[in-house]
Design a protein around this motif. Structure first.
Motif, PDB file in Angstrom:
ATOM      1  N   SER A  43      -7.311   1.353   2.102  1.00  0.00           N
ATOM      2  CA  SER A  43      -5.957   1.471   1.851  1.00  0.00           C
ATOM      3  C   SER A  43      -5.731   2.904   1.606  1.00  0.00           C
ATOM      4  O   SER A  43      -6.723   3.605   1.199  1.00  0.00           O
ATOM      5  CB  SER A  43      -5.574   0.911   0.770  1.00  0.00           C
ATOM      6  N   ALA A  44      -4.304   3.343   1.850  1.00  0.00           N
ATOM      7  CA  ALA A  44      -4.136   4.919   1.238  1.00  0.00           C
ATOM      8  C   ALA A  44      -4.126   4.748  -0.367  1.00  0.00           C
ATOM      9  O   ALA A  44      -4.753   5.789  -0.965  1.00  0.00           O
ATOM     10  CB  ALA A  44      -2.742   4.879   1.670  1.00  0.00           C
ATOM     11  N   ASP A  72       0.957  -1.172  -0.068  1.00  0.00           N
ATOM     12  CA  ASP A  72       0.001  -0.191   0.019  1.00  0.00           C
ATOM     13  C   ASP A  72       0.867   1.199   0.047  1.00  0.00           C
ATOM     14  O   ASP A  72       0.652   2.217  -0.795  1.00  0.00           O
ATOM     15  CB  ASP A  72      -0.974  -0.115   1.065  1.00  0.00           C
ATOM     16  N   ASP A  91      -3.429  -4.409   1.061  1.00  0.00           N
ATOM     17  CA  ASP A  91      -4.078  -4.103   2.173  1.00  0.00           C
ATOM     18  C   ASP A  91      -5.325  -4.668   2.626  1.00  0.00           C
ATOM     19  O   ASP A  91      -5.770  -4.795   3.631  1.00  0.00           O
ATOM     20  CB  ASP A  91      -4.378  -2.526   2.121  1.00  0.00           C
ATOM     21  N   ASP A 130       0.015   6.604   3.625  1.00  0.00           N
ATOM     22  CA  ASP A 130      -0.187   5.377   4.312  1.00  0.00           C
ATOM     23  C   ASP A 130       0.685   5.454   5.670  1.00  0.00           C
ATOM     24  O   ASP A 130       1.142   4.588   6.273  1.00  0.00           O
ATOM     25  CB  ASP A 130       0.304   4.285   3.685  1.00  0.00           C
ATOM     26  N   HIS A 166      -5.355   6.179   5.902  1.00  0.00           N
ATOM     27  CA  HIS A 166      -6.583   5.505   5.892  1.00  0.00           C
ATOM     28  C   HIS A 166      -6.521   4.969   7.489  1.00  0.00           C
ATOM     29  O   HIS A 166      -7.490   4.216   7.837  1.00  0.00           O
ATOM     30  CB  HIS A 166      -6.520   4.415   4.956  1.00  0.00           C
ATOM     31  N   HIS A 167      -5.705   5.027   8.147  1.00  0.00           N
ATOM     32  CA  HIS A 167      -5.486   4.790   9.694  1.00  0.00           C
ATOM     33  C   HIS A 167      -6.438   5.519  10.437  1.00  0.00           C
ATOM     34  O   HIS A 167      -5.927   6.799  10.438  1.00  0.00           O
ATOM     35  CB  HIS A 167      -4.152   4.589  10.030  1.00  0.00           C
TER      36      HIS A 167
HETATM   37 MN    MN Z   1      -2.194   0.917   4.196  1.00  0.00          MN
END
Ligand code: MN
Length: 329
Positions: free
Chosen positions: A137-138, A32, A168, A93, A118-119
């Motif tokens: 995912s990013a 990712d 991811d 990411d 995306h976290h």
């Molecule tokens: Mn990721």
């Protein structure tokens, strides 16, 4: 205008007004961070026509050698960039600045910073933060941005984004595999990509030492709480024995999680200077929340943490806390 669109517009403007742009990836690079960084790298080169450098702080896993432009990465410890100040830095990411490794000093002194991720644990360290915790995912976040800006993809860019999403989501198997992401992935195949070929390259090709190290780690697995906790350790000696690198330990913890009784699987990895790294995977238990007690983080079912203690002490500490937490859960 809503906040998201405002950020997208600022993203577009900041690239247009910058001359020298840098892109940053996280330590222990995965599909990712590589996919999203290469996608944005090619967009900035080909669509915005700007000078752009894409950085890496660690060795790139061999499995990604097939990606176009994979040789474009510059190392963040390359002395020619030591005194460089970029107009714009883009992190992809990367949940926290610690995950940027040696790239952080370069990122920190850049004139303007964009953080794309995306976290849900992302600490909003950018001047612009485009964070979507609902995205797989990013790479999916990047795809949405390009879509909003009506930027046409190329086959290469579609490949980068597809690989980021594919890896991811664990090959569209994890709980971040939404209906939306499947629809988006299907559209990406229109650019002439082969799903089976990319699966073969990302998941079904391994070096011999990677499989042997995995076998050794599985044979050494131990169990707690009626086999709900499964854990194993890889020492520096194991790494030496198999001549293995970090990338070869990649999916071991996911393999352990497959055990039917298992809720939480852990991999303890001995590092130099009495540092222990722990990867956690779960089926129900929130390992991201648990990891945050030790300064770590990640996603609900996949997280990591680092402890400044020798491996045996770290194992006792983490397993003790985890057993307590799971009994109360
Ligand atoms: Mn990721």
């Amino acid at each position: 205008m809503n906040f998201y669109l405002e950020q997208i517009e600022k993203f577009d403007e900041s690239i247009k007004s910058a001359n020298d742009i840098a892109i940053f990836t996280h330590v222990s690079p995965d599909g990712d961070t590589l996919g999203s960084s290469l996608a944005i790298f090619k967009v900035i080169q080909e669509y915005y026509k700007k000078n752009v450098t894409v950085f890496i702080s660690d060795k790139i896993p061999k499995v990604y050698d097939f990606l176009p432009y994979i040789n474009c990465y510059k190392r963040t410890d390359d002395l020619q960039y030591e005194n460089k100040i970029f107009d714009l830095a883009i992190a992809v990411d990367i949940a926290t600045i610690e995950r940027m490794g040696k790239g952080f000093s370069l990122f920190a002194k850049s004139k303007f910073k964009i953080n794309i991720d995306h976290h849900k644990s992302n600490t909003n360290y950018g001047d612009i933060n485009i964070i979507n915790p609902k995205a797989s995912s990013a790479s999916e976040v990047i795809l949405d941005i390009l879509d909003d800006l009506k930027i046409e993809l190329t086959k290469d860019i579609a490949t980068f984004i597809y690989v980021g999403i594919l890896t991811d989501t664990g090959g569209f198997r994890y709980d971040n595999t939404s209906q939306k992401v499947l629809q988006k992935a299907a559209k990406l195949l229109d650019y002439g990509l082969s799903h089976s070929e990319l699966c073969q390259k990302c998941f079904m090709t391994k070096e011999k030492k990677s499989l042997l190290l995995t076998a050794n780690a599985i044979l050494n697995a131990k169990f707690l709480l009626c086999d709900k906790i499964v854990y194993t350790a890889i020492t520096l000696n194991d790494m030496k024995k198999y001549n293995a690198k970090n990338e070869h330990t990649d999916r071991i913890v996911e393999t352990l999680r497959q055990i039917e009784t298992c809720d939480v699987a852990l991999l303890f990895k001995e590092n130099l200077n009495q540092i222990t790294k722990v990867s956690l995977r779960s089926k129900i238990f929130d390992v991201s929340n648990f990891a945050s007690k030790f300064g770590g983080g990640g996603h609900k079912f996949a997280a990591g943490l680092t402890i400044q203690k020798p491996i045996n002490i770290a194992m006792d500490l983490v397993l003790g806390e985890l057993s307590k937490a799971m009994k109360n859960d």
